[in-house]
Design an enzyme around this catalytic site. Structure first.
Site, PDB file in Angstrom:
ATOM      1  N   CYS A 117     -11.324  -1.190 -10.344  1.00 54.20           N
ATOM      2  CA  CYS A 117     -10.092  -0.867  -9.618  1.00 54.20           C
ATOM      3  C   CYS A 117      -9.252   0.211 -10.297  1.00 54.20           C
ATOM      4  O   CYS A 117      -8.679   1.078  -9.640  1.00 54.20           O
ATOM      5  CB  CYS A 117      -9.265  -2.112  -9.364  1.00 54.20           C
ATOM      6  SG  CYS A 117      -8.909  -3.109 -10.822  1.00 54.20           S
ATOM      7  N   ASP A 386      -4.234   0.124  -2.198  1.00 54.66           N
ATOM      8  CA  ASP A 386      -5.000  -0.924  -2.864  1.00 54.66           C
ATOM      9  C   ASP A 386      -6.488  -0.591  -2.880  1.00 54.66           C
ATOM     10  O   ASP A 386      -7.097  -0.407  -1.825  1.00 54.66           O
ATOM     11  CB  ASP A 386      -4.773  -2.253  -2.139  1.00 54.66           C
ATOM     12  CG  ASP A 386      -5.207  -3.450  -2.954  1.00 54.66           C
ATOM     13  OD1 ASP A 386      -5.905  -3.260  -3.964  1.00 54.66           O
ATOM     14  OD2 ASP A 386      -4.835  -4.582  -2.597  1.00 54.66           O
ATOM     15  N   HIS A 388      -8.785  -2.676  -3.860  1.00 55.37           N
ATOM     16  CA  HIS A 388      -9.544  -3.934  -3.791  1.00 55.37           C
ATOM     17  C   HIS A 388     -10.038  -4.215  -2.372  1.00 55.37           C
ATOM     18  O   HIS A 388      -9.671  -5.204  -1.728  1.00 55.37           O
ATOM     19  CB  HIS A 388      -8.674  -5.104  -4.271  1.00 55.37           C
ATOM     20  CG  HIS A 388      -8.229  -4.968  -5.695  1.00 55.37           C
ATOM     21  ND1 HIS A 388      -7.069  -4.324  -6.049  1.00 55.37           N
ATOM     22  CD2 HIS A 388      -8.791  -5.381  -6.845  1.00 55.37           C
ATOM     23  CE1 HIS A 388      -6.931  -4.356  -7.366  1.00 55.37           C
ATOM     24  NE2 HIS A 388      -7.965  -4.986  -7.869  1.00 55.37           N
TER      25      HIS A 388
END
Length: 499
Positions: A117, A386, A388
């Site tokens: 990430c 994000d 993820h």
């Protein structure tokens, strides 16, 4: 005996492949829930996104909007600057977890789910710097408002389909069905008006799209991509990091710097990177880097992008055309720590001020063990992108690879209080003259006050070597405590909190 050993090795390989498939399937399900379906934005407060300010309140309907108060992002009508904000946010390049790409250097991993990430957030920051460099801050993607919403139901259904497909493919004798063909890239349409004006606008749009597509391809998940995950992992090996390890924001800053410096793509010859030393930016060092030449510039090999280029794009904002031939733009990366176990509230206004600057390219940070690319704020909440979210591999070597999965349709928010203190702040400086203005603005912002006694970082005149008390150290050790010395068995505070 040899045949038996060979069969045993083949069996072990099959087991590993099966484990990888199950792990990938689990990640698909796990990270399909990473993005919430709706995000609330206030209509009564301004929204800042990478130096731009947006207001969602419509002047003609202030009373009605005041009564409505807050509303979910997916339900906000196109009032005020809401549509402009949507277009601006969705035009930023979004890099997320991917699966089924070629094995990463030094490993057999074909996915970065669960560990990559921070590298992805670093790629997003770097992509934003390149957008400023080649296209300008006012550029937006023509298809930004046509992206499919990533609602929970759609993501869950897709994750379930992937899980079933993965489990089926692991069964003996199962034959994979043919995959659907990739969606075509966005079509460019001529604008209205006279024939000549329409043709000029179509040509301009085509050229911008060429820059956009080329830029995204540099971040592809293939070994040859200059700024792709494979290149970043390879550079991480030099710093003692391996594929599958956790990467901190400071380590990623140095990896990004090396990636830009070592890129052989001619289009990247006009830009380089600088990482601060011990929370200090040395002005003379940045200016020297601005005036330095890349190998391509020194050898007289023109960049295809520069030669075709930015000079022929009628940008409203200053673009690469304003960069002197004997100079380079600089991406300035500043690893900082804004507290101990959690971010000190005294730094909240500082982060807001930084994200309000037009030359800011965002913050690598997030919350504990979850890296996020921080791009703006509203009131006391940070706006972020994000990484993820697990997506399938896209072959960027194809000229018509789909761009949709590289743009996020919906912004997300988190409270400032949840921000991890370890982060890296990024800035883009086009020329020496730009840096003079940037250093002046940052000096005002960082000036100690009665309330804020300890600035997040400092700017000093002169070179780093003028203040260096450890000239005998290697470059890696000189960066301590921001990079861990791989020869030391113990970790240090310099690893920061791994996000």
């Amino acid at each position: 005996m040899f045949l038996s050993g060979e069969m045993e090795n083949k069996g072990d390989e099959d087991v590993e492949k099966l484990k990888t498939k199950f792990r990938s399937a689990w990640h698909n399900v796990k990270y399909s829930w990473a993005l919430k379906s709706k995000t609330s934005f206030s209509r009564n407060s301004p929204v800042f996104l990478l130096g731009k300010c947006y207001h969602f309140k419509a002047e003609e309907d202030e009373d009605t909007l005041a009564e409505a108060g807050r509303e979910a992002w997916n339900e906000v009508p196109h009032r005020g600057n809401a549509e402009s904000f949507r277009r601006d946010f969705a035009s930023r390049v979004w890099l997320t977890y991917r699966e089924e790409f070629p094995p990463l250097p030094g490993s057999t991993l074909t996915s970065d789910c669960g560990w990559g990430c921070m590298l992805r957030t670093g790629q997003m920051m770097l992509a934003q710097a390149l957008i400023l460099h080649f296209l300008g801050r006012d550029w937006t993607w023509s298809e930004a408002l046509n992206l499919e919403s990533l609602d929970t139901g759609t993501r869950t259904a897709r994750a379930a389909q992937r899980l079933v497909a993965t489990l089926e493919s692991s069964l003996p004798g199962y034959q994979d069905p043919k995959r659907p063909r990739s969606l075509p890239g966005p079509r460019l349409q001529a604008q209205g008006g006279s024939q000549s004006q329409g043709a000029a606008e179509e040509a301009d749009g085509h050229l911008r799209e060429l820059y956009h597509r080329t830029l995204v391809s540099w971040f592809g998940d293939i070994p040859g991509a200059q700024l792709g995950l494979h290149s970043l992992v390879r550079l991480g090996l030099e710093l003692g990091k391996q594929a599958g390890d956790w990467y901190g924001p400071a380590v990623v800053a140095h990896i990004l710097k090396r990636a830009v410096e070592q890129a052989t793509e001619p289009g990247l010859a006009s830009i380089t990177a600088y990482v601060s030393h011990d929370c200090t930016v040395y002005n003379a060092d940045v200016i020297d880097i601005h005036r330095s030449k890349s190998f391509a510039q020194s050898s007289g090999n023109p960049s295809p992008l520069d030669s075709q280029g930015p000079t022929s794009i009628p940008l409203d904002t200053q673009g690469p055309a304003s960069i002197p031939l004997d100079s380079r733009a600089v991406i300035i990366l500043v690893p900082v720590r804004l507290g101990e176990d959690k971010t000190n509230p005294e730094y909240f206004n500082f982060v807001k001020s930084v994200l309000s600057l037009e030359f800011c390219i965002g913050v690598l940070g997030g919350k504990h063990e979850q890296a996020r690319y921080l791009v703006g704020f509203q009131d006391d909440s940070l706006i972020y992108m994000d990484p993820h979210y697990c997506q399938s591999f896209v072959d960027v070597s194809k000229s018509t690879f789909p761009l949709q999965s590289y743009h996020c349709p919906s912004p997300k928010k988190m409270p400032f209080a949840n921000m991890d203190p370890s982060c890296t702040i990024g800035f883009y400086s086009r020329t020496v003259q730009d840096y003079d203005r940037i250093s002046q603005e940052l000096s005002k912002l960082l000036r100690p006050s009665v309330r804020d006694k300890y600035p997040a970082f400092t700017l000093l005149a002169g070179h780093g070597r003028d203040y260096d008390l450890s000239s005998s150290l290697t470059p890696e050790k000189r960066e301590w405590p921001f990079i861990r010395d791989p020869c030391r068995a113990t970790t240090s505070m310099g690893d920061f909190v791994l996000l």
